[in-house]
Scaffold this motif. Sequence first.
Motif, PDB file in Angstrom:
ATOM      1  N   ILE A 384       0.870  -1.172   0.000  1.00 57.47           N
ATOM      2  CA  ILE A 384       0.000   0.000   0.000  1.00 57.47           C
ATOM      3  C   ILE A 384       0.910   1.225   0.000  1.00 57.47           C
ATOM      4  O   ILE A 384       1.601   1.506   0.977  1.00 57.47           O
ATOM      5  N   THR A 386       1.437   5.362  -0.353  1.00 58.84           N
ATOM      6  CA  THR A 386       0.634   6.552  -0.058  1.00 58.84           C
ATOM      7  C   THR A 386       1.372   7.826  -0.466  1.00 58.84           C
ATOM      8  O   THR A 386       1.724   8.659   0.373  1.00 58.84           O
ATOM      9  N   THR A 421      -1.584  -1.215  -4.249  1.00 62.32           N
ATOM     10  CA  THR A 421      -2.630  -0.249  -3.939  1.00 62.32           C
ATOM     11  C   THR A 421      -1.980   1.122  -3.809  1.00 62.32           C
ATOM     12  O   THR A 421      -1.013   1.297  -3.070  1.00 62.32           O
ATOM     13  N   VAL A 423      -2.488   5.105  -2.895  1.00 61.47           N
ATOM     14  CA  VAL A 423      -3.284   6.146  -2.251  1.00 61.47           C
ATOM     15  C   VAL A 423      -2.648   7.480  -2.645  1.00 61.47           C
ATOM     16  O   VAL A 423      -1.649   7.900  -2.054  1.00 61.47           O
ATOM     17  N   THR A 429      -8.591  12.553  -2.368  1.00 61.98           N
ATOM     18  CA  THR A 429      -7.605  11.470  -2.395  1.00 61.98           C
ATOM     19  C   THR A 429      -8.127  10.293  -3.208  1.00 61.98           C
ATOM     20  O   THR A 429      -9.272   9.860  -3.056  1.00 61.98           O
ATOM     21  N   ILE A 431      -7.832   6.362  -4.283  1.00 62.38           N
ATOM     22  CA  ILE A 431      -7.351   5.036  -3.885  1.00 62.38           C
ATOM     23  C   ILE A 431      -7.535   4.112  -5.085  1.00 62.38           C
ATOM     24  O   ILE A 431      -8.660   3.821  -5.491  1.00 62.38           O
ATOM     25  N   ASN A 441     -12.106   9.711  -2.215  1.00 64.73           N
ATOM     26  CA  ASN A 441     -12.427  10.137  -0.851  1.00 64.73           C
ATOM     27  C   ASN A 441     -12.929  11.581  -0.849  1.00 64.73           C
ATOM     28  O   ASN A 441     -12.249  12.468  -1.367  1.00 64.73           O
ATOM     29  N   THR A 461      -3.385   3.968   8.622  1.00 65.40           N
ATOM     30  CA  THR A 461      -3.571   2.919   7.621  1.00 65.40           C
ATOM     31  C   THR A 461      -3.031   1.589   8.129  1.00 65.40           C
ATOM     32  O   THR A 461      -3.685   0.540   8.013  1.00 65.40           O
ATOM     33  N   ASP A 473      -8.839  -3.566   1.669  1.00 63.64           N
ATOM     34  CA  ASP A 473      -9.324  -2.447   0.865  1.00 63.64           C
ATOM     35  C   ASP A 473     -10.176  -1.508   1.718  1.00 63.64           C
ATOM     36  O   ASP A 473     -10.026  -0.283   1.680  1.00 63.64           O
ATOM     37  N   VAL A 476      -8.004   0.406   4.336  1.00 61.03           N
ATOM     38  CA  VAL A 476      -7.315   1.548   3.744  1.00 61.03           C
ATOM     39  C   VAL A 476      -8.291   2.699   3.524  1.00 61.03           C
ATOM     40  O   VAL A 476      -8.015   3.862   3.857  1.00 61.03           O
ATOM     41  N   ALA A 477      -9.465   2.379   2.977  1.00 62.59           N
ATOM     42  CA  ALA A 477     -10.473   3.411   2.724  1.00 62.59           C
ATOM     43  C   ALA A 477     -10.910   4.082   4.020  1.00 62.59           C
ATOM     44  O   ALA A 477     -11.092   5.305   4.073  1.00 62.59           O
ATOM     45  N   VAL A 480      -8.261   6.579   5.206  1.00 63.48           N
ATOM     46  CA  VAL A 480      -8.248   7.800   4.399  1.00 63.48           C
ATOM     47  C   VAL A 480      -9.453   8.674   4.727  1.00 63.48           C
ATOM     48  O   VAL A 480      -9.334   9.900   4.908  1.00 63.48           O
TER      49      VAL A 480
END
Length: 520
Positions: A384, A386, A421, A423, A429, A431, A441, A461, A473, A476-477, A480
């Motif tokens: 992931i 970012t 993934t 971000v 933002t 994703i 987001n 996160t 998933d 992470v969402a 954020v």
Amino acid sequence: MISSGPQKILTVSQMNAVDRATINAGIPGIILMENAAERVVEYVAERFSPVSSQRIVVACGKGNNGGDGLAIARILQTKFQPALLEIILTAETNELSGDAADNLKMLIATGLQTQPHFTDESKDTTLVIDAILGTGLNGPARGPALDAIRAINTQFPHAKVLAVDIPSGLAGDTPNPPGEYVRADATVTFTAPKLCHALSPARKLMGDLRIVAIGSPASLYDADPSIQLALLTPQSIASVFAPRATDSNKGRYGHVLIVAGSRGKSGAAAMAGIAALRAGAGLVTVACPASAVPSVMAFSPELMTEPLAETPSGVIARKALDRIRELAEKLTVTAIGPGIGTEDETREVVQTLFATLNKPMVVDADALNCLAGTEWNSPGPPRILTPHPGEMSRLTNHTIPEIQSDRITTARALAKDRSATIVLKGEGTVIAFPDGRVWINPTGSPAMATGGTGDILTGMTAGLAAQFPNDLDRAVAAAVYLHGLSGEMAARHLGEQPVIATDLLRYLSEGIRAITNVSN
């Protein structure tokens, strides 16, 4: 508590296809229009009560958006009899057809009339309802529609403006206004958000956005794998913040390893670590150069620390690699990057861990810069990343303006190409997932443009990923969304300029309550 996936974002053609499929399934278009009007009137009753005291102007165009407006005016008169109800029609009556023409007939049958222009009597209007143009606009508004848009923006200084589906003058398939548009205080749109509702700058022009159901089954678009763009909602992340079992213990909620910090940058490691704890991780260990350990421990006694071998300049040394790997393989999730620098030995540690660690990894800040310029790919276990736009530029060799001009395409391409993934931080933002899905987001604030907020997101996160390793998933969402919402709340309480990164932690609990209250 309701929990579902993010809300699909539809193009105008996809929305039209959903409407056609709904009609073909047996719900006539006139019923969809009536349902849309009812939902708008319900919003008016909620926000502008008592409606009977309001002085309302409804501005209608000739298409289906105008038909919605005619139905709204009829229902307002039938239910509430406002102090003033003036209906402006920007087209000749013979230009209306189909459901819009039928609604004009019903309006007239109730004793109401339309007029072509705003009148002096309407200047003390308290509410303007904009139903002039819909989402299918191509190019700038022109003619009588443009005249009405200008009138709404200039002639009603004391009125709130409510847009039906979209502020007139904006276009459904682009976030960029093609011309002049209605300055809306609120927008009620139907069935699902369109691109303009989800992407900046247009999404900032909607005011208070309400997405309402009017009868089209969600299965018509939720189950369509070709629709890969979606908008995060409180409902879509609610399960992450569900009440815990009464027999909980720290072992159930994961152990996060934060690899971060260097001499003089221990704050980055500490912020990421405490953010992981505040996000709910059961245990957090911060692994940092030995010289940074005392500062991390002083920041929060709840954090465990692991001193690492360091170079003379105080960054992670090559010989720390085996110890980091030994720790990481035992723990749930590793986050790496905040404040570690990009010296050669540290770069080698990052690249080796990224390529070989058999556990989920959150990669941020300097760790991203350590990967830039290499042929990195996700090794299989989740990765992931970012990045902010500057870091994204270094990862992709695109300029920041190129990235910002099409954030969705850029993030999606990198996620698919590198099986990671992504971000992509910033306003709205993005994703992006390796399978092509992209979630947007809607939360955040300019107040978050301050050092350390990215370190807070890294920790959050990792903390949520540690608790939900089988639903990464959504984890992470949730990080954020909550991160942005906490920034909004901090700005609301403190003002934009005074907010610092650790202020976000103060508002996590308020943000979680807001998410779960909406979802219940």
